[in-house]
Design an enzyme around this catalytic site. Structure first.
Site: not given
Ligand code: CP3
Length: 350
Positions: A24, A28, A37, A73, A150
């Protein structure tokens, strides 16, 4: 690129400085991302390759990390399989048509082609084009279990009881679902590699809710079928959180043939204990608690140093957090972390 610190570390070759990137790392906590965003919903960002690529390229430049990860994602793969995905305003993902019965599982479409996910491959190509040659690009996908959890729960869950209930009560439906997801993930990861990813990470973020016996019976064979089918010669990182007693099984899931493999570890176990559990024939990625980045610079530097000492002089450590960067993290603390890893490594400044 093959001589970059990350690619060397994953092959367990010695490096001058321990490579570091953060799960990540584009998100944010970065003001530039938050600004973008305001005008563009998250899923739209993921589906606009120019923007998605630029977010990651700019992040790598800003943070000075040693790798990029595809900006996308985990859950997008479920859309062409027939699931209705939404990111609610509060941030969490929602699947509006969760799979609760064997009939629901039957309705989940086989992913026959990655064409509907063409925007992801385009993002891979554009990110690769915009990165310096010295920075590897990591492709990624969810592991079958995390995707299944999920899809069944319909979103994030505290106890995964619906997923576990299907696993225990309708093992036939469970295995059919896991096998279908495993085929989809394999196709998807190999397409990312063909589009320009140098290595891939498989996220089994929720596997730690399982005990070892259930993991081995209901999950490991499916994950192994993915990990064994990723293009030979392409390094793979297998990551899970929450249950350190799964580590030997996460390592076993690579099968016997894959040589360039790393296990990603969270902070609940000391890195040296984790490496012993994984086996020294694997590289290791991790494992600073993301909350340490909420502390001040001196504590961050102290913790980085301590972690590098735990990795010792054995080649094969990729520095990362134990899970994603928290949105509340000050950017300057991430810069302190990256600088400290480079300054003190490879073995704590000694
Ligand atoms: O920097 C990076 O790692 C970029 C890419 C990336 C994102 N999601 C962008 C994202 C990666 C590799 C992921 C993987 C992902 N997504 C996982 C596996 C990693 C982990 O955290 O265990 C999972 C479980 C998800 C599902 C997911 N996506 C959730 C549960 C959420 C909401 C909670 C949160 O942490 O924001 C997301 C949203 C998400 N994925 C955002 C980003 C940049 C935030 C979205 C926003 O702008 O609101």
């Amino acid at each position: 690129m093959l001589q970059s610190p990350l690619m060397k570390a994953v092959r367990r070759e010695p490096v001058a400085q321990t490579p570091v990137w953060l799960m990540r790392q584009a998100g944010r906590f970065l003001p530039e991302y938050r600004k973008l965003r305001q005008s563009t919903p998250f899923l739209e960002l993921c589906k606009t390759p120019d923007l998605a690529a630029e977010i990651m390229i700019a992040t790598v430049r800003r943070l000075g990390v040693d790798a990029a990860i595809l900006f996308s994602d985990l859950l997008l793969i479920l859309e062409p399989m027939g699931m209705q995905l939404e990111f609610s305003a509060g941030g969490g993902p929602v699947l509006h048509n969760p799979l609760r019965t064997a009939t629901d599982v039957d309705r989940l479409a086989e992913l026959d082609s990655v064409e509907p996910l063409g925007f992801v491959m385009e993002t891979v190509r554009k990110t690769r084009e915009g990165l310096p040659d010295s920075i590897p690009l990591i492709g990624f996908a969810g592991a079958p279990f995390t995707l299944a959890a999920y899809a069944i729960e319909g979103g994030t869950s505290r106890d995964y009881r619906l997923a576990k209930a299907m696993m225990y009560t309708d093992t036939g439906a469970w295995d059919a679902l896991m096998a279908r997801l495993a085929r989809a993930v394999t196709l998807y990861l190999n397409a990312q590699i063909d589009a320009g990813a140098q290595l891939v990470q498989v996220f089994d973020s929720w596997a730690g809710c399982l005990g070892v016996e259930d993991y081995r019976r209901y999950v490991l064979p499916h994950t192994r079928s993915v990990l064994e089918a990723i293009r030979p010669g392409v390094p793979v990182i297998h990551f899970a959180t929450g249950n350190p007693s799964l580590l030997p099984s996460l390592s076993e899931a690579f099968g016997k043939k894959r040589r360039d493999a790393a296990v990603g570890v969270d902070w609940r176990i000391p890195l040296d204990d984790a490496w012993r559990a994984i086996g020294y024939d694997r590289a290791i990625q991790g494992n600073l608690d993301p909350a340490v980045l909420l502390a001040g610079p001196s504590e961050i530097r102290r913790r980085v140093r301590e972690l590098l000492h735990r990795a010792g002089s054995r080649p094969g450590h990729i520095f990362n957090l134990g899970h994603g960067v928290l949105p509340q993290t000050p950017v300057e603390n991430v810069l302190t972390l990256v600088q400290a890893v480079h300054e003190f490594s490879p073995c704590g400044g000694r």
